[in-house]
Structures are given as structure tokens and as C-alpha cells.
Scaffold this motif. Sequence first.
Motif, PDB file in Angstrom:
ATOM      1  N   ALA A  10      -6.629  45.602  49.462  1.00  0.00           N
ATOM      2  CA  ALA A  10      -6.789  45.111  50.792  1.00  0.00           C
ATOM      3  C   ALA A  10      -8.016  43.968  50.704  1.00  0.00           C
ATOM      4  O   ALA A  10      -8.823  43.919  49.873  1.00  0.00           O
ATOM      5  CB  ALA A  10      -7.382  46.326  51.743  1.00  0.00           C
ATOM      6  N   THR A  11      -8.013  43.015  51.592  1.00  0.00           N
ATOM      7  CA  THR A  11      -9.080  42.100  51.550  1.00  0.00           C
ATOM      8  C   THR A  11     -10.206  42.556  52.279  1.00  0.00           C
ATOM      9  O   THR A  11     -10.192  43.609  53.010  1.00  0.00           O
ATOM     10  CB  THR A  11      -8.613  40.548  52.392  1.00  0.00           C
ATOM     11  OG1 THR A  11      -8.370  41.056  53.818  1.00  0.00           O
ATOM     12  CG2 THR A  11      -6.968  40.217  51.795  1.00  0.00           C
ATOM     13  N   VAL A  12     -11.280  41.880  52.087  1.00  0.00           N
ATOM     14  CA  VAL A  12     -12.799  42.325  52.876  1.00  0.00           C
ATOM     15  C   VAL A  12     -12.263  42.215  54.499  1.00  0.00           C
ATOM     16  O   VAL A  12     -12.769  43.169  55.045  1.00  0.00           O
ATOM     17  CB  VAL A  12     -13.843  41.123  52.619  1.00  0.00           C
ATOM     18  CG1 VAL A  12     -14.958  41.609  53.515  1.00  0.00           C
ATOM     19  CG2 VAL A  12     -13.989  41.015  51.102  1.00  0.00           C
ATOM     20  N   ASP A  13     -11.580  41.381  55.009  1.00  0.00           N
ATOM     21  CA  ASP A  13     -11.452  41.429  56.324  1.00  0.00           C
ATOM     22  C   ASP A  13     -10.452  42.734  56.910  1.00  0.00           C
ATOM     23  O   ASP A  13     -10.817  43.287  57.846  1.00  0.00           O
ATOM     24  CB  ASP A  13     -10.762  40.194  56.761  1.00  0.00           C
ATOM     25  CG  ASP A  13     -11.451  38.992  56.853  1.00  0.00           C
ATOM     26  OD1 ASP A  13     -12.713  38.963  56.994  1.00  0.00           O
ATOM     27  OD2 ASP A  13     -10.973  37.972  56.960  1.00  0.00           O
ATOM     28  N   GLU A  14      -9.707  42.847  56.113  1.00  0.00           N
ATOM     29  CA  GLU A  14      -8.703  44.246  56.160  1.00  0.00           C
ATOM     30  C   GLU A  14      -9.272  45.402  56.097  1.00  0.00           C
ATOM     31  O   GLU A  14      -9.230  46.217  56.840  1.00  0.00           O
ATOM     32  CB  GLU A  14      -7.445  44.240  55.296  1.00  0.00           C
ATOM     33  CG  GLU A  14      -6.547  43.100  55.549  1.00  0.00           C
ATOM     34  CD  GLU A  14      -5.523  43.007  54.507  1.00  0.00           C
ATOM     35  OE1 GLU A  14      -4.178  42.231  54.670  1.00  0.00           O
ATOM     36  OE2 GLU A  14      -5.833  43.270  53.269  1.00  0.00           O
ATOM     37  N   LEU A  15     -10.374  45.567  55.122  1.00  0.00           N
ATOM     38  CA  LEU A  15     -11.284  46.573  54.968  1.00  0.00           C
ATOM     39  C   LEU A  15     -12.169  46.725  56.384  1.00  0.00           C
ATOM     40  O   LEU A  15     -12.484  47.921  56.575  1.00  0.00           O
ATOM     41  CB  LEU A  15     -12.092  46.617  53.471  1.00  0.00           C
ATOM     42  CG  LEU A  15     -11.596  47.148  52.548  1.00  0.00           C
ATOM     43  CD1 LEU A  15     -12.414  46.706  51.381  1.00  0.00           C
ATOM     44  CD2 LEU A  15     -11.231  48.421  52.573  1.00  0.00           C
ATOM     45  N   THR A  16     -12.787  45.383  56.794  1.00  0.00           N
ATOM     46  CA  THR A  16     -13.501  45.570  58.045  1.00  0.00           C
ATOM     47  C   THR A  16     -12.762  45.970  58.988  1.00  0.00           C
ATOM     48  O   THR A  16     -13.378  47.099  59.762  1.00  0.00           O
ATOM     49  CB  THR A  16     -13.962  44.263  58.082  1.00  0.00           C
ATOM     50  OG1 THR A  16     -14.807  43.461  57.053  1.00  0.00           O
ATOM     51  CG2 THR A  16     -14.979  44.366  59.227  1.00  0.00           C
ATOM     52  N   ASN A  17     -11.841  45.902  59.165  1.00  0.00           N
ATOM     53  CA  ASN A  17     -10.805  46.276  60.397  1.00  0.00           C
ATOM     54  C   ASN A  17     -10.492  48.019  60.244  1.00  0.00           C
ATOM     55  O   ASN A  17     -10.186  48.549  61.155  1.00  0.00           O
ATOM     56  CB  ASN A  17      -9.425  45.590  60.319  1.00  0.00           C
ATOM     57  CG  ASN A  17      -9.605  44.014  60.938  1.00  0.00           C
ATOM     58  OD1 ASN A  17     -10.859  43.841  61.652  1.00  0.00           O
ATOM     59  ND2 ASN A  17      -8.903  43.232  60.626  1.00  0.00           N
ATOM     60  N   GLY A  18     -10.261  47.961  58.764  1.00  0.00           N
ATOM     61  CA  GLY A  18     -10.004  49.462  58.201  1.00  0.00           C
ATOM     62  C   GLY A  18      -8.414  49.888  58.486  1.00  0.00           C
ATOM     63  O   GLY A  18      -7.910  50.947  58.275  1.00  0.00           O
ATOM     64  N   TYR A  19      -7.701  49.061  58.561  1.00  0.00           N
ATOM     65  CA  TYR A  19      -6.140  48.921  58.865  1.00  0.00           C
ATOM     66  C   TYR A  19      -5.502  47.724  57.975  1.00  0.00           C
ATOM     67  O   TYR A  19      -6.091  46.557  58.162  1.00  0.00           O
ATOM     68  CB  TYR A  19      -5.670  49.292  59.797  1.00  0.00           C
ATOM     69  CG  TYR A  19      -5.799  48.171  60.939  1.00  0.00           C
ATOM     70  CD1 TYR A  19      -4.878  47.090  61.382  1.00  0.00           C
ATOM     71  CD2 TYR A  19      -6.911  48.222  61.918  1.00  0.00           C
ATOM     72  CE1 TYR A  19      -5.091  46.272  62.055  1.00  0.00           C
ATOM     73  CE2 TYR A  19      -7.013  47.386  62.737  1.00  0.00           C
ATOM     74  CZ  TYR A  19      -6.277  46.179  63.079  1.00  0.00           C
ATOM     75  OH  TYR A  19      -6.464  45.318  64.054  1.00  0.00           O
ATOM     76  N   VAL A  20      -4.235  48.016  57.646  1.00  0.00           N
ATOM     77  CA  VAL A  20      -3.511  46.678  57.310  1.00  0.00           C
ATOM     78  C   VAL A  20      -1.984  46.780  57.968  1.00  0.00           C
ATOM     79  O   VAL A  20      -1.531  47.712  58.458  1.00  0.00           O
ATOM     80  CB  VAL A  20      -3.164  46.548  55.820  1.00  0.00           C
ATOM     81  CG1 VAL A  20      -4.716  46.244  55.273  1.00  0.00           C
ATOM     82  CG2 VAL A  20      -2.667  47.783  55.199  1.00  0.00           C
ATOM     83  N   TYR A  21      -1.285  45.581  58.006  1.00  0.00           N
ATOM     84  CA  TYR A  21      -0.037  45.621  58.658  1.00  0.00           C
ATOM     85  C   TYR A  21       1.004  45.767  57.583  1.00  0.00           C
ATOM     86  O   TYR A  21       0.885  45.041  56.290  1.00  0.00           O
ATOM     87  CB  TYR A  21       0.175  44.333  59.563  1.00  0.00           C
ATOM     88  CG  TYR A  21       1.648  44.528  59.941  1.00  0.00           C
ATOM     89  CD1 TYR A  21       1.850  45.276  61.215  1.00  0.00           C
ATOM     90  CD2 TYR A  21       2.604  43.778  59.644  1.00  0.00           C
ATOM     91  CE1 TYR A  21       2.975  45.351  61.692  1.00  0.00           C
ATOM     92  CE2 TYR A  21       3.936  43.942  60.189  1.00  0.00           C
ATOM     93  CZ  TYR A  21       4.111  44.645  61.219  1.00  0.00           C
ATOM     94  OH  TYR A  21       5.247  44.706  61.918  1.00  0.00           O
ATOM     95  N   ALA A  27       4.563  48.587  60.310  1.00  0.00           N
ATOM     96  CA  ALA A  27       3.600  49.788  60.573  1.00  0.00           C
ATOM     97  C   ALA A  27       2.122  49.189  60.233  1.00  0.00           C
ATOM     98  O   ALA A  27       2.162  48.525  59.428  1.00  0.00           O
ATOM     99  CB  ALA A  27       3.971  50.899  60.084  1.00  0.00           C
ATOM    100  N   TYR A  28       1.347  49.688  61.319  1.00  0.00           N
ATOM    101  CA  TYR A  28      -0.016  49.462  61.162  1.00  0.00           C
ATOM    102  C   TYR A  28      -0.580  50.640  60.269  1.00  0.00           C
ATOM    103  O   TYR A  28      -0.316  51.466  60.850  1.00  0.00           O
ATOM    104  CB  TYR A  28      -0.768  49.262  62.099  1.00  0.00           C
ATOM    105  CG  TYR A  28      -0.439  47.916  62.913  1.00  0.00           C
ATOM    106  CD1 TYR A  28      -1.104  46.856  62.594  1.00  0.00           C
ATOM    107  CD2 TYR A  28       0.538  47.713  63.991  1.00  0.00           C
ATOM    108  CE1 TYR A  28      -1.038  45.211  63.105  1.00  0.00           C
ATOM    109  CE2 TYR A  28       0.854  46.502  64.603  1.00  0.00           C
ATOM    110  CZ  TYR A  28       0.050  45.511  64.280  1.00  0.00           C
ATOM    111  OH  TYR A  28       0.370  44.259  64.779  1.00  0.00           O
ATOM    112  N   VAL A  29      -1.226  50.513  59.178  1.00  0.00           N
ATOM    113  CA  VAL A  29      -1.536  51.705  58.146  1.00  0.00           C
ATOM    114  C   VAL A  29      -3.092  51.590  58.076  1.00  0.00           C
ATOM    115  O   VAL A  29      -3.805  50.750  57.760  1.00  0.00           O
ATOM    116  CB  VAL A  29      -0.973  51.639  56.658  1.00  0.00           C
ATOM    117  CG1 VAL A  29      -1.346  52.694  55.925  1.00  0.00           C
ATOM    118  CG2 VAL A  29       0.731  51.416  56.958  1.00  0.00           C
TER     119      VAL A  29
END
Length: 255
Positions: A10-21, A27-29
Motif C-alpha cells: 500500500a502507498t502512504v496515502d492508502e495506509l493513511t486511509n486504512g483501505y485500498v480498492y 471491493a474496498y478492502v
Amino acid sequence: MNAEERFWNATVDELTNGYVYDDLNDAYVCLLCNEGFEDGIIYPIDGTLYEAKKAVKRHIEDAHTSVFNYLIRLDKKYTGLSVHQKEILDYFKKGFSDKEIAEAQGGGSPSTIRNHRFKLKEKEKQAKVFLTLMKLLHKSSDKKSDNKFIHFHKGAKMVDDRYAITEEEKNKVLSTYFKQGLDGELDTFPSKEKRKIIVLQNIINRFEHERVYSEKEVNAILKGIYSDYVTIRRYLIEYGFMNRSRDCTEYWVKG
């Protein structure tokens, strides 16, 4: 992609959000526990209907409190932070002033807290430069996927050179010990530490995240993999792949 790979890729932004698509499954995971919410499905939570993206955000709040709360509790080998630095960051997140933090920690000096704040800001700058360097390095010199190191699980204990495993090493070991394929039986259990880790990483994929298993259920899965299932079960616990309750009646994948 398993939960560990998804988290570490995951990218830093994805980790910050806590989820990825997840494009493959639409699905959002959740990166923290791997629970998925399929796009186009409406999820009822506490009497309110949520679309998938809002549902995964609500899930993070309900199951993990916040991404910050989850990450700050990770082991030092993942955060690089001491216990004291984590406490300071937690106070900062809650909006405490330097004076309030000093008082909460036993009446120290606010100037000491300001010094910690400065050092953490410097650490943030260093982290940005390091991440950029590694990104440039991957682009220029790590193009062969076989030379890339695999991600070790978040429950890994005593991380050392045993975990310096490349994709090429992993594939060779798995083909040697799982002659019938990755979903087949284990031929023999290796004695070398690095090979044990690779074999156990494959075995843990037979278990579902966020599910609690009885000892009988764990044994049934492991019996289909290797005759000495008790040894495999013990190593899954010992190497931090699984957790179990004190009375050994419940087992779950360590996330």
C-alpha cells in the motif's frame, strides 16, 4: 494478493486511509484486517445503510478505532519508534499542549516535550527522503521480480536475516517441499529456519483472516497438509503466524 502483501504494498496515502480498492474483486478492502466491501452492495450497519466505500470507513472506526490507533500499536520493528515516542505521538494526536503532556508524564519540562516534537519532525523529513530514495532505487535497479524480498508477516518475532528471503528463494523452497502444488500436502518439514518460515507462510494462507478457529478445526486443516500437524501448529504460534487463547480452545491468524 494476501493480507500481508496488500498491507506492505500500500502507498502512504492508502495506509493513511486504512483501505485500498481491489480492482480484481471490485471491493474496498481494509488494510488492517483484510475485510472487503464489494462495490455496488449496500451494507446495513447499526440501522444505517452504507455504500461500500463508506462502509469500509465505518468498519475501520468500529473494528480498529482509527488507523492511527492501529499503527501506533505496531511493534518497533515496523514503526522505528520507542515506547516513549509512541506515547508522545499519542498525546499530540489527542491535542495535548506541551505543558499538559509534561504534567501527564510526571511534571517534566514543556521544553523537553518541544524537543521531542522537533526530533519527530526531523524524523518525518528523513522518512520522506528515504522513501523517495527507495522508490528511485526500485525503478532503476530492482526490475527483476525474483530479486525482490518478500514481505514478512506483521506478527514475525525476532526479525533477522532469516527473513531476508527473495521471491526466487521462496519459489524454489515451495516447489521442493510442496511437490503437489501450493495447495497440496507438505512433503517434509524443513529443519533450516529460513525454509521453515517460507513453508509456514504458505500454510497460513489456508486459514481465513478475522475467523476464530477451534483447536479441532485447526487440526483438521493441518492434518490435510502434514501428518505431524501438532508440530506445524506449534510453529505457527511460535513464529507469530497465529495467536491462541490461554486455554488453547481458540486460534486465529495474527494480523
